[in-house]
Design a protein around this motif. Structure first.
Motif, PDB file in Angstrom:
ATOM      1  N   ASN A 125      26.208  85.787  44.421  1.00  0.00           N
ATOM      2  CA  ASN A 125      26.545  87.213  44.396  1.00  0.00           C
ATOM      3  C   ASN A 125      26.774  87.771  45.788  1.00  0.00           C
ATOM      4  N   CYS A 126      27.490  87.006  46.573  1.00  0.00           N
ATOM      5  CA  CYS A 126      27.771  87.402  47.958  1.00  0.00           C
ATOM      6  C   CYS A 126      29.281  87.470  48.185  1.00  0.00           C
ATOM      7  N   ILE A 127      30.028  86.626  47.466  1.00  0.00           N
ATOM      8  CA  ILE A 127      31.475  86.539  47.739  1.00  0.00           C
ATOM      9  C   ILE A 127      32.176  87.881  47.531  1.00  0.00           C
ATOM     10  N   GLU A 128      31.635  88.677  46.608  1.00  0.00           N
ATOM     11  CA  GLU A 128      32.279  89.980  46.346  1.00  0.00           C
ATOM     12  C   GLU A 128      31.918  91.015  47.416  1.00  0.00           C
ATOM     13  N   HIS A 129      31.050  90.607  48.354  1.00  0.00           N
ATOM     14  CA  HIS A 129      30.670  91.531  49.434  1.00  0.00           C
ATOM     15  C   HIS A 129      31.231  91.099  50.793  1.00  0.00           C
ATOM     16  N   ILE A 130      32.070  90.073  50.747  1.00  0.00           N
ATOM     17  CA  ILE A 130      32.578  89.488  51.990  1.00  0.00           C
ATOM     18  C   ILE A 130      33.879  90.173  52.404  1.00  0.00           C
ATOM     19  N   LYS A 131      33.928  90.443  53.701  1.00  0.00           N
ATOM     20  CA  LYS A 131      35.197  90.942  54.249  1.00  0.00           C
ATOM     21  C   LYS A 131      36.007  89.724  54.642  1.00  0.00           C
ATOM     22  N   SER A 132      37.317  89.755  54.440  1.00  0.00           N
ATOM     23  CA  SER A 132      38.141  88.618  54.833  1.00  0.00           C
ATOM     24  C   SER A 132      37.962  88.364  56.345  1.00  0.00           C
ATOM     25  N   PRO A 133      38.337  87.228  56.914  1.00  0.00           N
ATOM     26  CA  PRO A 133      39.215  86.222  56.324  1.00  0.00           C
ATOM     27  C   PRO A 133      38.453  85.210  55.451  1.00  0.00           C
ATOM     28  N   PHE A 134      38.927  84.993  54.251  1.00  0.00           N
ATOM     29  CA  PHE A 134      38.288  84.071  53.328  1.00  0.00           C
ATOM     30  C   PHE A 134      38.476  82.615  53.723  1.00  0.00           C
ATOM     31  N   ILE A 166      26.632  75.780  45.331  1.00  0.00           N
ATOM     32  CA  ILE A 166      26.488  76.526  44.079  1.00  0.00           C
ATOM     33  C   ILE A 166      26.872  77.974  44.357  1.00  0.00           C
ATOM     34  N   ILE A 167      27.904  78.437  43.686  1.00  0.00           N
ATOM     35  CA  ILE A 167      28.350  79.819  43.892  1.00  0.00           C
ATOM     36  C   ILE A 167      28.230  80.570  42.579  1.00  0.00           C
ATOM     37  N   SER A 168      27.640  81.748  42.669  1.00  0.00           N
ATOM     38  CA  SER A 168      27.682  82.619  41.495  1.00  0.00           C
ATOM     39  C   SER A 168      28.292  83.949  41.921  1.00  0.00           C
ATOM     40  N   ALA A 169      28.860  84.625  40.948  1.00  0.00           N
ATOM     41  CA  ALA A 169      29.507  85.910  41.223  1.00  0.00           C
ATOM     42  C   ALA A 169      29.633  86.666  39.910  1.00  0.00           C
ATOM     43  N   PRO A 170      29.878  87.954  39.987  1.00  0.00           N
ATOM     44  CA  PRO A 170      30.069  88.667  38.729  1.00  0.00           C
ATOM     45  C   PRO A 170      31.316  88.164  37.997  1.00  0.00           C
ATOM     46  N   GLY A 171      31.180  88.022  36.680  1.00  0.00           N
ATOM     47  CA  GLY A 171      32.357  87.780  35.843  1.00  0.00           C
ATOM     48  C   GLY A 171      33.005  89.135  35.602  1.00  0.00           C
ATOM     49  N   VAL A 172      32.203  90.027  35.071  1.00  0.00           N
ATOM     50  CA  VAL A 172      32.572  91.439  34.928  1.00  0.00           C
ATOM     51  C   VAL A 172      31.366  92.229  35.420  1.00  0.00           C
ATOM     52  N   TYR A 173      31.594  93.186  36.297  1.00  0.00           N
ATOM     53  CA  TYR A 173      30.475  93.992  36.829  1.00  0.00           C
ATOM     54  C   TYR A 173      31.032  95.247  37.508  1.00  0.00           C
ATOM     55  N   PRO A 174      30.305  96.371  37.424  1.00  0.00           N
ATOM     56  CA  PRO A 174      30.785  97.574  38.124  1.00  0.00           C
ATOM     57  C   PRO A 174      30.821  97.365  39.645  1.00  0.00           C
ATOM     58  N   ILE A 175      31.557  98.206  40.316  1.00  0.00           N
ATOM     59  CA  ILE A 175      31.609  98.167  41.783  1.00  0.00           C
ATOM     60  C   ILE A 175      30.208  98.445  42.331  1.00  0.00           C
ATOM     61  N   HIS A 176      29.749  97.604  43.274  1.00  0.00           N
ATOM     62  CA  HIS A 176      28.441  97.814  43.911  1.00  0.00           C
ATOM     63  C   HIS A 176      28.565  97.340  45.357  1.00  0.00           C
ATOM     64  N   LYS A 177      28.444  98.264  46.289  1.00  0.00           N
ATOM     65  CA  LYS A 177      28.696  97.927  47.702  1.00  0.00           C
ATOM     66  C   LYS A 177      27.448  97.327  48.363  1.00  0.00           C
ATOM     67  N   ASP A 178      27.651  96.237  49.170  1.00  0.00           N
ATOM     68  CA  ASP A 178      26.507  95.632  49.871  1.00  0.00           C
ATOM     69  C   ASP A 178      26.988  94.768  51.023  1.00  0.00           C
ATOM     70  N   PRO A 179      27.549  95.169  52.113  1.00  0.00           N
ATOM     71  CA  PRO A 179      27.837  96.583  52.398  1.00  0.00           C
ATOM     72  C   PRO A 179      29.167  97.061  51.788  1.00  0.00           C
ATOM     73  N   ILE A 180      30.024  96.110  51.369  1.00  0.00           N
ATOM     74  CA  ILE A 180      31.287  96.513  50.737  1.00  0.00           C
ATOM     75  C   ILE A 180      31.380  95.802  49.383  1.00  0.00           C
ATOM     76  N   ASP A 181      32.311  96.211  48.548  1.00  0.00           N
ATOM     77  CA  ASP A 181      32.641  95.453  47.343  1.00  0.00           C
ATOM     78  C   ASP A 181      34.151  95.240  47.386  1.00  0.00           C
ATOM     79  N   ASN A 182      34.550  93.965  47.583  1.00  0.00           N
ATOM     80  CA  ASN A 182      35.982  93.670  47.702  1.00  0.00           C
ATOM     81  C   ASN A 182      36.651  93.534  46.329  1.00  0.00           C
ATOM     82  N   GLU A 183      35.851  93.766  45.275  1.00  0.00           N
ATOM     83  CA  GLU A 183      36.326  93.758  43.874  1.00  0.00           C
ATOM     84  C   GLU A 183      36.721  92.378  43.362  1.00  0.00           C
TER      85      GLU A 183
END
Ligand SMILES: C[S@@+](CC[C@H](N)C(=O)[O-])C[C@H]1O[C@@H](n2cnc3c(N)ncnc32)[C@H](O)[C@@H]1O
Length: 275
Positions: free
Chosen positions: A86-95, A113-130
């Motif tokens: 649950n970190c990849i959605e908070h990463i700023k590029s460059p990927f 091992i990577i996990s991430a939201p399948g479907v989840y509301p926007i939640h910033k930490d510090p950003i949410d790249n969606e």
């Protein structure tokens, strides 16, 4: 992290002993012990109990973070396992830098091992790249896009559940998890099989539309778990509308497709029903 997600990751790391594990985007001790104690219970504590060296890595300086760093800039050292939950959605590029860093920080026979939201509301930490990963195809396309550095050997997702009330609206959410190895350890089965397995679900749904006799069983088939063994055997678990779970193993996706159709049509010769 959802509690069921922690339990699924627990299964992914079962039996891991005497390894060095980097937990990227670990967050702090309050988060993993108090706010979401299932992370401690199902992932961290079992790893520590099994004599693994667990290093918590995060961007923010806080109690319970062992290494402060940015995964897109630099990861020092090499590790047997990298958890990246649950970190990849908070990463700023460059990927590309992130994927390269993960690749270089993993031992040759290491596991990511990577996990991430399948479907989840926007939640910033510090950003949410969606970025969201609703199915295995999305993970495969992520790795393909970034030069196929990793090969997925296992995929699973949690059941859908209502989003926590803090988001203020009712949305069904779920998490998606992949276990990967470095692609230089290429296995016999190609990425195409993963696509075909995903394609299988679409195909079965198409058949459902045409073939009225199957309609009751086939309405919402879901991929529950997909695993690629070292010997190239693909195992897939599916859940039917009536909550029956079926599973099968094959070294060929097209064969699997035929078998699974058979099982759904005749309710069960080749595949066992799971408990
Ligand atoms: C939502 S928390 C995930 C916590 C836990 N791993 C889980 O699965 O629930 C995301 C964490 O990623 C960290 N983070 C965000 N960008 C990062 C980066 N570039 N490098 C390292 N950590 C980062 C945040 O500080 C935050 O603690």
């Amino acid at each position: 992290m959802l509690e069921e997600e922690a339990k699924l990751i627990h299964r992914c790391i079962a039996g891991v002993k005497n390894k060095t594990i980097l937990n990227i985007g670990s967050s702090d001790e309050k988060f993993y012990k108090k706010d979401q104690p299932h992370i401690w219970k199902y992932i961290m504590e079992p790893l520590i109990r099994n004599n693994n060296k667990l290093i918590n890595f995060d961007k923010k300086k806080a109690k319970g973070v062992d290494v402060i760093g940015d995964a897109t800039t630099m990861i020092r050292g090499t590790y047997d396992i990298i958890l990246f939950c649950n970190c990849i959605e908070h990463i700023k590029s460059p990927f590309i830098k992130l994927i390269n860093n993960l690749y270089n920080a993993l031992n040759d026979d290491g596991v990511l091992i990577i996990s991430a939201p399948g479907v989840y509301p926007i939640h910033k930490d510090p950003i949410d790249n969606e970025m969201r990963f609703p199915n295995i195809k999305r993970w495969v396309s992520l790795f393909e896009f970034y030069e196929d550095k990793f090969k997925i050997i296992e995929y699973c997702q949690t059941k859908e559940m209502e989003a926590p009330v803090r988001y203020g609206f009712r949305e069904m959410v779920y998490s998606s998890i992949v276990k990967c190895v470095k692609n230089k350890k290429l296995l016999t089965t190609s990425h195409q099989q993963l696509f075909e397995t995903d394609y299988l679900l679409l195909k079965l749904k198409e058949i459902e539309k045409k073939d009225k006799s199957d309609q009751n069983v086939l309405k919402s088939i879901k991929l529950v778990r997909l695993k690629l063994d070292v010997d190239g055997i693909l195992s897939v678990k599916l859940m039917l509308k009536n909550k029956t779970k079926i599973k099968g193993r094959t070294d060929s996706a097209s064969l699997f497709y035929k078998k699974i159709l058979g099982v759904i049509r005749q309710s069960g010769a080749l595949f066992k029903e799971m408990k």
